[in-house]
Design a protein around this motif. Sequence first.
Motif, short mmCIF file in Angstrom:
data_model
loop_
_atom_site.label_atom_id
_atom_site.label_comp_id
_atom_site.label_asym_id
_atom_site.label_seq_id
_atom_site.Cartn_x
_atom_site.Cartn_y
_atom_site.Cartn_z
N SER A 157 6.66 0.31 5.93
CA SER A 157 5.50 -0.44 5.46
C SER A 157 5.29 -1.68 6.32
CB SER A 157 5.71 -0.86 4.00
OG SER A 157 4.75 -1.81 3.62
N ALA B 249 4.37 -4.34 5.24
CA ALA B 249 4.80 -5.47 4.42
C ALA B 249 6.24 -5.85 4.72
CB ALA B 249 4.64 -5.14 2.94
N TYR C 75 10.08 -9.11 2.90
CA TYR C 75 8.94 -8.43 2.28
C TYR C 75 7.83 -9.46 2.14
CZ TYR C 75 6.09 -5.78 -1.00
OH TYR C 75 5.05 -5.12 -1.60
N GLN C 76 6.71 -9.19 2.79
CA GLN C 76 5.57 -10.10 2.81
C GLN C 76 6.01 -11.51 3.21
OE1 GLN C 76 3.74 -9.53 -1.07
NE2 GLN C 76 2.70 -7.67 -0.35
N SER D 259 14.24 -10.93 1.53
CA SER D 259 14.33 -10.13 0.32
C SER D 259 15.59 -9.29 0.24
CB SER D 259 13.12 -9.19 0.25
OG SER D 259 11.93 -9.92 0.42
N GLU E 221 13.87 -8.49 -7.57
CA GLU E 221 12.41 -8.50 -7.61
C GLU E 221 11.75 -7.71 -6.48
OE1 GLU E 221 13.49 -12.63 -5.81
OE2 GLU E 221 14.41 -11.17 -7.18
N PHE E 222 12.55 -7.30 -5.48
CA PHE E 222 12.00 -6.55 -4.35
C PHE E 222 12.45 -5.09 -4.33
CE2 PHE E 222 12.26 -11.01 -3.10
CZ PHE E 222 10.92 -11.26 -2.87
N ARG E 223 13.22 -4.69 -5.32
CA ARG E 223 13.69 -3.31 -5.37
C ARG E 223 12.53 -2.37 -5.72
NH1 ARG E 223 19.16 -4.79 -8.59
NH2 ARG E 223 20.04 -5.98 -6.87
N GLY E 224 12.65 -1.14 -5.26
CA GLY E 224 11.65 -0.13 -5.54
C GLY E 224 10.45 -0.17 -4.61
N LYS E 225 10.48 -1.04 -3.62
CA LYS E 225 9.37 -1.16 -2.67
C LYS E 225 9.67 -0.44 -1.35
CE LYS E 225 8.04 -5.65 -4.60
NZ LYS E 225 7.15 -5.09 -5.57
N GLY E 226 10.93 0.02 -1.19
CA GLY E 226 11.30 0.73 0.02
C GLY E 226 12.06 -0.11 1.03
N LEU E 227 12.39 -1.35 0.69
CA LEU E 227 13.09 -2.21 1.65
C LEU E 227 14.51 -1.72 1.92
CD1 LEU E 227 13.10 -4.62 3.52
CD2 LEU E 227 13.72 -6.07 1.56
#
Length: 162
Positions: free
Chosen positions: A2, A4, A60-61, A65, A93-99
């Motif tokens: 991503s 992001a 992340y953004q 993260s 708070e950043f889990r599940g976004k693919g990081l």
Amino acid sequence: MSSAFHIRPATVDDCSQILAFITELAIYEKAEHEVESTETDLSQTLFSDDATAHCVIGEYQGKPSGFAVYFYNYSTWQGRNGLYLEDLYVSPEFRGKGLGKALLKHLAGQAVAKNCGRFEWSVLDWNTPAIDFYESLGAKPKSEWVGYRLDGDALTSFAADA
């Protein structure tokens, strides 16, 4: 990956953030009392001229993260290096976004670029979310090997007999 996400090599200026990630990870693993690292330790062991461990920061953004700490080991059977992931952590708070996957892909790319024969890591046997995640990527557990460790007084005592 991503747009992001941004993964970059950590710098000595990141020591405070790295220590914060280490502490968050230790809390998650119910082992906060075991963290001995200081920013000075991290500066010396990750960024000095003779450092053998490396760290990348996942953003992340634009916000730090997560992180990964790794080093190169060696396989006598393969006759080449491997990449060993010591720690991988993404703040809740950043889990599940693919990081996490992006960090692993980044390190896998480094392993391939350095002609490593393996990319390995360990996971606590109770950490089902991590185990499920790793297995979804195609990683397999090394069930035939049992890890051992000498540390603290046992290490000092054993070394004294050398």
